[in-house]
Write a protein that holds these residues in place. Structure first.
Motif: not given
Length: 59
Positions: A7-14, A18-24, A47-50
């Motif tokens: 686990r790690t703390r991330v200091n960034a706006p949600i 979300w943008q980075h998670l979608l890119e992945k 919030n779903t991608v096939d």
């Protein structure tokens, strides 16, 4: 199979997270070396991608 977690703390706006998670999700080949390409099949919900991921067979 080994399982590792951390686990790690991330200091960034949600929105940025979300943008980075979608890119992945949308372009896994940029992050997972074994993935040679991917295809988005659809977006059945907000919030779903096939998707399909094509993996290198290791040869």
């Amino acid at each position: 199979m080994a399982l590792v977690s951390y686990r790690t703390r991330v200091n960034a706006p949600i929105e940025i997270l979300w943008q980075h998670l979608l890119e992945k999700v949308e372009t896994p080949e940029k992050f997972i070396p074994a993935v040679t390409r991917s295809e988005i099949l659809g977006r059945p919900g907000p919030n779903t991608v096939d998707r399909l991921m094509y993996l290198d067979d290791g040869t």
